[in-house]
Design a protein around this motif. Sequence first.
Motif, PDB file in Angstrom:
ATOM      1  N   ASP A  62       0.816  -1.224   0.000  1.00  0.00           N
ATOM      2  CA  ASP A  62       0.000   0.000   0.000  1.00  0.00           C
ATOM      3  C   ASP A  62       0.843   1.265   0.000  1.00  0.00           C
ATOM      4  O   ASP A  62       0.329   2.352   0.270  1.00  0.00           O
ATOM      5  CB  ASP A  62      -0.918   0.029   1.230  1.00  0.00           C
TER       6      ASP A  62
ATOM      7  N   GLU B  23       6.576   0.077  -4.197  1.00  0.00           N
ATOM      8  CA  GLU B  23       6.668   1.478  -4.594  1.00  0.00           C
ATOM      9  C   GLU B  23       8.132   1.917  -4.626  1.00  0.00           C
ATOM     10  O   GLU B  23       8.800   1.993  -3.591  1.00  0.00           O
ATOM     11  CB  GLU B  23       5.876   2.346  -3.618  1.00  0.00           C
TER      12      GLU B  23
ATOM     13  N   HIS C 175      -4.779   5.803 -10.665  1.00  0.00           N
ATOM     14  CA  HIS C 175      -4.114   5.534  -9.406  1.00  0.00           C
ATOM     15  C   HIS C 175      -4.578   6.484  -8.309  1.00  0.00           C
ATOM     16  O   HIS C 175      -4.981   7.621  -8.582  1.00  0.00           O
ATOM     17  CB  HIS C 175      -2.592   5.638  -9.573  1.00  0.00           C
ATOM     18  N   ARG C 176      -4.505   6.009  -7.121  1.00  0.00           N
ATOM     19  CA  ARG C 176      -4.839   6.814  -5.952  1.00  0.00           C
ATOM     20  C   ARG C 176      -3.876   7.998  -5.849  1.00  0.00           C
ATOM     21  O   ARG C 176      -2.669   7.858  -6.066  1.00  0.00           O
ATOM     22  CB  ARG C 176      -4.696   5.926  -4.718  1.00  0.00           C
TER      23      ARG C 176
ATOM     24  N   ASN D  99      -0.205   0.196  -9.737  1.00  0.00           N
ATOM     25  CA  ASN D  99      -0.981  -0.494  -8.710  1.00  0.00           C
ATOM     26  C   ASN D  99      -1.320  -1.921  -9.134  1.00  0.00           C
ATOM     27  O   ASN D  99      -1.163  -2.296 -10.300  1.00  0.00           O
ATOM     28  CB  ASN D  99      -2.261   0.292  -8.397  1.00  0.00           C
TER      29      ASN D  99
END
Length: 371
Positions: A133, A155, A265-266, A287
């Motif tokens: 996350d 990430e 994407h967020r 993601n």
Amino acid sequence: MSRTQQSARRKAAVREKGSRAGGLLGYQQGYRYGRCEAVRTLTPQVTPVRHDLKVLFIPQGFPAIDNGVAAALQRTVREAVVGTPEAMLALAEQHRPDLLLVLNGLHVFPSDHLQQVDRIRELGIRTVIWFADDPYFTDDTAAIAPHYDVVATHEQSCVPFYLSLGCPHVLYVPMAVDTDTFRPVPVGSGYHADICFIGMAFWNRVELFDQIAKYLSGKKVIVGGGLWERMRLYRLLKPSIRDGWIPIDETVRYYNGAKIVINLHRGCRHHGRDNRNLRGLPGQSINPRTYEMAACGTMQLTDIRDDLTRYYTPGVELDVYRSAGELIDKLDYYLKHDAERQTIALNGLRRTMQEHSFVTRIGQLLGLLGC
């Protein structure tokens, strides 16, 4: 001819037209599914290297990823034990694994999570956490990461961050997809759409969908997820919104029923509302949905992340957009060019099967660990 007879003829004509349209749609769906299955069948199977390891795996509570990792471990190590966050220490004492692999360490993990990990390390068991996350919960992961021997993150922007915290071993390991769950399937008419988006209405998504709402309102659209009432133009999309959490099997059907799936994407802004990322670490990596959409054999239009081109080629295996205007233009283009859209979707499916299953990714992770 009487009015009654005229009315009956009109109704019969409408039924016949609907039947022809339904038959055509059924043919198109069957043709698409057959081509996708051919790709899956003809794509060489990944043959994992078997590692002589006993691994204790602790899932994060999100089956789309948890199940893929667990199944991949069963194929890549001598023995895989799947546990729970509450019972980590007890299971480690019982099974004495060579490796503890924890996914995320957030949300469903108990308050004594880190004390359990410290005790497991004292037993001489190597501990690895894989953050899925990042960077959205780095306020929390900053306290978690130093307790593990190895930190893996999907990430890339977080690698130097964890190194700066004193973590001695930090790995960049992208996410992947469970290709047994996310796969082409035939679906009923209730899942058919021109355009689909599944996900929570984080504020950056609200901003984009407000900009394209008028365009979408003229199409057959399905939007699934919560918080979409945040939109200024919510009324335009309300009939298309499936409110609340969309189960995994339903998500797979919606992806399969759509001509195009949007990936957005967020965002990393809006700290305290959508994120716990006070440091403002950027999102640079794709993601899990990127892989999941492609694995369903559906055309994907995605916003751009820095590492996207390592895993997919825009214009060949998916396509990208940089603004609301460009997204509208590409949606319009691909809805009018069926063959090109379907070719790109099949290419994305093929590459996903070849390179981005969890079997492949777990093998890469174990290789980076020197196992």
